[in-house]
Write an enzyme that holds these catalytic residues in place. Structure first.
Site, PDB file in Angstrom:
ATOM      1  N   TYR A   1      -1.256  -0.365  11.288  1.00 45.93           N
ATOM      2  CA  TYR A   1      -1.474  -0.746   9.887  1.00 45.93           C
ATOM      3  C   TYR A   1      -0.281  -0.316   9.041  1.00 45.93           C
ATOM      4  CZ  TYR A   1      -3.442  -0.879   5.191  1.00 45.93           C
ATOM      5  OH  TYR A   1      -3.654  -1.129   3.852  1.00 45.93           O
TER       6      TYR A   1
ATOM      7  N   SER B   1       0.856  -1.181   0.000  1.00 41.63           N
ATOM      8  CA  SER B   1       0.000   0.000   0.000  1.00 41.63           C
ATOM      9  C   SER B   1       0.890   1.228   0.000  1.00 41.63           C
ATOM     10  CB  SER B   1      -0.889   0.004   1.252  1.00 41.63           C
ATOM     11  OG  SER B   1      -1.575   1.239   1.393  1.00 41.63           O
TER      12      SER B   1
END
Length: 277
Positions: A147, A134
């Site tokens: 995260y 990501s």
């Protein structure tokens, strides 16, 4: 045994994983789509995807998955490590056991699945591992520390694997999606409310939930841009080391490389309400 190339896609029950599995099957690949919930995988059978259960926190489950794919199809040409999820909330608020599971799924799941398929790829002298990371592995937001930590780790592991495996004919690519129209925004909002919806970080959590609603809603790109990148990484003679999609993701990462930290912090503060008052 399959005569067509074989792809194994984890996290195939929704979002990027589901769209990727369908696209590969449509392109003529033999595709095994794996996820924890077999009931959500079953509709993919009609689209040419072979469903298989897996829990990437359970070693026996991962071993069984790879053994079954090899037994049924004879090889694994491409592994798409897509299984993962997001935990949001202040670092102070997220319980350590919740943080530990975030890292176990997003980091150790990727590494263990890779360990299991690599002996077959090395023996064949060819193969592709495509890790879904990501832009969160390049740029950190407040209230997303755990995260982001998991995605930064996937970046580091992928870079090491790419160099280690080059002499063995195995290529490694990282996909770095930005804001894509999936369930991510809703899941992040629920996680924010659960872990930081009250207390010292509540105002930040509300502000971030509103920002994510916009980012992963009307402003988000379609999942097809990620699927296109995955297909290129799976089939190109010279796949890229990194695919940042959509264009806005590339622009954001590029901007962080030249922007002083104090300026980035101020921009994040305006966006997410973390500026000191």
């Amino acid at each position: 045994m399959s005569t067509s190339p074989v792809a194994l896609v984890t996290g195939a029950s929704s979002g990027i994983g589901e769209a990727c599995a369908i696209a590969l099957a449509t392109a003529g690949w033999t595709v095994v789509g794996a996820a924890r919930r077999l009931d959500r995988l079953e509709p993919l059978r009609a689209k040419g995807v072979v469903p298989h259960g897996v829990d990437v926190t359970d070693d026996a489950s991962m071993v069984t998955l790879v053994d079954d794919v090899i037994a049924d199809h004879g090889r694994i040409d491409v592994l798409v490590n897509n299984a993962g999820y997001s935990v949001f909330g202040a670092v102070e608020d997220v319980p350590v056991d919740v943080a530990r599971r975030q890292l176990e799924v997003n980091v150790l799941g990727v590494s263990r699945m890779s360990q299991l398929v690599l002996p077959y790829m090395r023996a064949a002298g060819a193969g592709r591992i495509i890790n879904i990371a990501s832009v969160a592995g390049q740029v950190s937001e407040p209230l997303g520390g755990w995260y982001h930590a998991s995605k930064y780790a996937v970046e580091a592991l992928s870079d090491a694997m790419r160099m280690e495996l080059a002499p063995h004919g195995v290529q490694v690519s990282i996909i770095e999606p930005g804001a894509i129209r999936t369930e991510f925004g809703d899941i992040a909002a629920d996680s924010l409310a659960e872990h930081s919806g009250s207390g010292a970080y509540a105002a930040q959590a509300r502000r971030m939930a509103r920002a994510h609603e916009r980012m992963f809603g009307v402003d988000a790109a379609d999942v097809s841009v990620v699927v296109k990148a995955i297909l290129h990484a799976a089939t190109a003679t010279r796949p890229r080391a990194r695919y940042q999609v959509p264009a806005s993701a590339r622009a954001m990462v590029a901007a962080t490389k030249v922007t002083p930290t104090v300026v980035m912090d101020a921009a994040m503060g305006r966006m997410f309400g973390t500026s000191r008052t």
